[in-house]
Design a protein around this motif. Sequence first.
Motif, PDB file in Angstrom:
ATOM      1  N   PRO A  19     -30.152 101.868   5.280  1.00 19.02           N
ATOM      2  CA  PRO A  19     -29.760 102.496   4.069  1.00 19.02           C
ATOM      3  C   PRO A  19     -31.086 102.313   3.102  1.00 19.02           C
ATOM      4  N   VAL A  20     -31.394 103.322   2.672  1.00 23.99           N
ATOM      5  CA  VAL A  20     -32.331 103.799   1.764  1.00 23.99           C
ATOM      6  C   VAL A  20     -32.117 103.335   0.330  1.00 23.99           C
ATOM      7  N   ARG A  21     -32.802 102.626  -0.292  1.00 23.11           N
ATOM      8  CA  ARG A  21     -32.596 102.203  -1.559  1.00 23.11           C
ATOM      9  C   ARG A  21     -32.841 103.292  -2.660  1.00 23.11           C
ATOM     10  N   THR A  22     -31.881 103.735  -3.253  1.00 25.68           N
ATOM     11  CA  THR A  22     -31.925 105.044  -4.018  1.00 25.68           C
ATOM     12  C   THR A  22     -31.107 105.246  -5.398  1.00 25.68           C
ATOM     13  N   ILE A  23     -31.419 105.777  -6.176  1.00 25.76           N
ATOM     14  CA  ILE A  23     -30.927 106.138  -7.595  1.00 25.76           C
ATOM     15  C   ILE A  23     -30.483 107.692  -7.504  1.00 25.76           C
ATOM     16  N   PHE A  24     -29.519 107.934  -8.246  1.00 28.36           N
ATOM     17  CA  PHE A  24     -29.012 109.423  -8.443  1.00 28.36           C
ATOM     18  C   PHE A  24     -29.503 109.700  -9.933  1.00 28.36           C
ATOM     19  N   VAL A  25     -30.188 110.577 -10.200  1.00 29.86           N
ATOM     20  CA  VAL A  25     -30.510 110.838 -11.534  1.00 29.86           C
ATOM     21  C   VAL A  25     -29.738 112.215 -12.020  1.00 29.86           C
ATOM     22  N   LEU A  26     -28.967 112.016 -13.046  1.00 31.90           N
ATOM     23  CA  LEU A  26     -28.081 113.285 -13.453  1.00 31.90           C
ATOM     24  C   LEU A  26     -28.924 114.024 -14.543  1.00 31.90           C
ATOM     25  N   SER A  27     -29.798 113.373 -15.514  1.00 28.70           N
ATOM     26  CA  SER A  27     -30.733 114.015 -16.236  1.00 28.70           C
ATOM     27  C   SER A  27     -31.513 113.229 -16.632  1.00 28.70           C
ATOM     28  N   ALA A  28     -32.920 113.622 -17.157  1.00 30.36           N
ATOM     29  CA  ALA A  28     -33.873 112.816 -17.630  1.00 30.36           C
ATOM     30  C   ALA A  28     -34.434 113.541 -18.888  1.00 30.36           C
ATOM     31  N   SER A  29     -33.911 114.589 -19.479  1.00 27.51           N
ATOM     32  CA  SER A  29     -34.550 115.434 -20.625  1.00 27.51           C
ATOM     33  C   SER A  29     -34.638 114.732 -21.793  1.00 27.51           C
ATOM     34  N   ARG A  30     -34.060 113.555 -21.981  1.00 23.70           N
ATOM     35  CA  ARG A  30     -34.138 112.871 -23.353  1.00 23.70           C
ATOM     36  C   ARG A  30     -34.843 111.401 -23.155  1.00 23.70           C
ATOM     37  N   GLY A  31     -35.720 111.417 -22.352  1.00 29.12           N
ATOM     38  CA  GLY A  31     -36.372 109.757 -22.245  1.00 29.12           C
ATOM     39  C   GLY A  31     -35.607 109.078 -21.032  1.00 29.12           C
ATOM     40  N   ALA A  32     -34.924 108.028 -21.527  1.00 29.19           N
ATOM     41  CA  ALA A  32     -34.479 107.496 -20.350  1.00 29.19           C
ATOM     42  C   ALA A  32     -33.575 108.179 -19.371  1.00 29.19           C
ATOM     43  N   PRO A  33     -33.669 108.120 -17.920  1.00 29.75           N
ATOM     44  CA  PRO A  33     -33.057 108.920 -17.119  1.00 29.75           C
ATOM     45  C   PRO A  33     -31.294 108.356 -17.189  1.00 29.75           C
ATOM     46  N   LEU A  34     -30.486 109.353 -17.013  1.00 26.16           N
ATOM     47  CA  LEU A  34     -29.017 109.077 -16.579  1.00 26.16           C
ATOM     48  C   LEU A  34     -28.882 108.891 -15.445  1.00 26.16           C
ATOM     49  N   VAL A  35     -28.323 107.713 -14.887  1.00 26.85           N
ATOM     50  CA  VAL A  35     -28.133 107.379 -13.231  1.00 26.85           C
ATOM     51  C   VAL A  35     -26.803 106.963 -13.092  1.00 26.85           C
ATOM     52  N   SER A  36     -26.397 107.308 -11.778  1.00 27.23           N
ATOM     53  CA  SER A  36     -25.125 106.999 -11.375  1.00 27.23           C
ATOM     54  C   SER A  36     -24.781 105.657 -11.062  1.00 27.23           C
ATOM     55  N   GLY A  37     -23.832 105.176 -11.427  1.00 30.20           N
ATOM     56  CA  GLY A  37     -23.402 103.877 -11.243  1.00 30.20           C
ATOM     57  C   GLY A  37     -22.215 103.944 -10.106  1.00 30.20           C
ATOM     58  N   ALA A  38     -21.360 102.946  -9.935  1.00 28.78           N
ATOM     59  CA  ALA A  38     -20.296 103.228  -9.238  1.00 28.78           C
ATOM     60  C   ALA A  38     -19.095 104.308  -9.518  1.00 28.78           C
ATOM     61  N   GLY A  39     -18.333 104.613  -8.708  1.00 34.13           N
ATOM     62  CA  GLY A  39     -17.083 105.432  -9.162  1.00 34.13           C
ATOM     63  C   GLY A  39     -17.444 107.033  -9.437  1.00 34.13           C
ATOM     64  N   THR A  40     -18.770 107.458  -8.874  1.00 34.88           N
ATOM     65  CA  THR A  40     -18.915 108.781  -9.166  1.00 34.88           C
ATOM     66  C   THR A  40     -19.105 109.655  -7.817  1.00 34.88           C
ATOM     67  N   LEU A  41     -18.854 110.823  -7.780  1.00 31.15           N
ATOM     68  CA  LEU A  41     -19.069 111.704  -6.702  1.00 31.15           C
ATOM     69  C   LEU A  41     -20.552 111.361  -5.996  1.00 31.15           C
ATOM     70  N   ALA A  42     -21.530 111.154  -6.956  1.00 27.44           N
ATOM     71  CA  ALA A  42     -22.887 111.312  -6.408  1.00 27.44           C
ATOM     72  C   ALA A  42     -22.936 109.625  -5.781  1.00 27.44           C
ATOM     73  N   ALA A  43     -22.375 108.555  -6.116  1.00 27.42           N
ATOM     74  CA  ALA A  43     -22.391 107.389  -5.316  1.00 27.42           C
ATOM     75  C   ALA A  43     -21.788 107.424  -4.078  1.00 27.42           C
ATOM     76  N   ALA A  44     -20.632 108.162  -4.159  1.00 23.24           N
ATOM     77  CA  ALA A  44     -19.674 108.369  -2.985  1.00 23.24           C
ATOM     78  C   ALA A  44     -20.780 109.031  -1.841  1.00 23.24           C
ATOM     79  N   MET A  45     -21.289 110.030  -2.053  1.00 26.11           N
ATOM     80  CA  MET A  45     -22.008 110.770  -1.322  1.00 26.11           C
ATOM     81  C   MET A  45     -23.308 110.117  -0.906  1.00 26.11           C
ATOM     82  N   LEU A  46     -24.030 109.408  -1.791  1.00 29.20           N
ATOM     83  CA  LEU A  46     -25.210 108.465  -1.694  1.00 29.20           C
ATOM     84  C   LEU A  46     -24.882 107.263  -0.362  1.00 29.20           C
ATOM     85  N   ALA A  47     -23.638 106.995  -0.469  1.00 29.75           N
ATOM     86  CA  ALA A  47     -23.058 105.974   0.621  1.00 29.75           C
ATOM     87  C   ALA A  47     -23.001 106.580   1.864  1.00 29.75           C
TER      88      ALA A  47
END
Length: 289
Positions: free
Chosen positions: A157-185
């Motif tokens: 497994p590749v250690r990964t983060i999913f970034v939803l947006s980053a236009s306002r400074g701190a990037p908004l990233v996916s925790g558990a319980g999201t479609l992004a987290a499910a597809m990463l896995a």
Amino acid sequence: MIGRRVLLAGGAAVLAAPARAETPHRIVAVGGAVTECVFALGVGDRVVAVDSTSRFPAAVRGLPQIGYMRALAPEGLISLNADMMLLSADAGPAQALAVLRAAGAPIRSIPEVPTGDGIAAKIRAVADALEVDGRPVADTVLADWQSLDAPIAALRPVRTIFVLSASRGAPLVSGAGTLAAAMLAAGGAQNVVSGYNGYRPLSAEAAAQIAPEAVVIMDHVLQEIGGIDALLAVPALAVTPVVRTRRVLAIDGSYVLSFGPRAAHARRDLAMLLHPGAPLPALPARAWT
């Protein structure tokens, strides 16, 4: 008012829905995966309107748009005189759905479970609502998905983060319980963001601690930010190993995150981005991909 009337009941305005035909011929599809299911089942010519998340196949681009799936307007939906409204279980708001149900609108809520079995169940649910046989499509999609299970499980497994947006400074990233987290896995990644559900801003301190090897981001978001250099200049990402490796993987969100009939192919494509050269089985082209 076109195709609808307003009834007064208990002092409140209630929209009267059209009578349901035995077989649906005017379909409103809400949710990208739901819309793809309708077309994969061969009845896309019956769709009269879609929401803004419905971007595939190309035929949907010329259809009337009803707006975002989480911000539905009941009056506009009723005016379409649909005899079936297929709504993703994620559609809303709840008040709009309550008005539609009170009006007797022909609603069918389609479950959203981001697994192989969940995708097959979604296809069958759409087929049942439309009174067509969904087994051939559902069984084929599930078989394609399952053919990837063992090969992807064998990859590191590749250690990964999913970034939803980053236009306002701190990037908004996916925790558990999201479609992004499910597809990463599903694609052979380890989502190194843990401890919460949904999306939250990622601090530089937390980013340095979790040390992702790769960033997955939607292609249009990366473009809006200004490209890879601009993304990696964000303080929370500038302290990660991704600055050195530049492993920023841009995806088509409507393809990779929809968990519809194309999901098995999307899973393979994501896995190949994460694991270049991996010995994954090729998937046959399908009529709906």
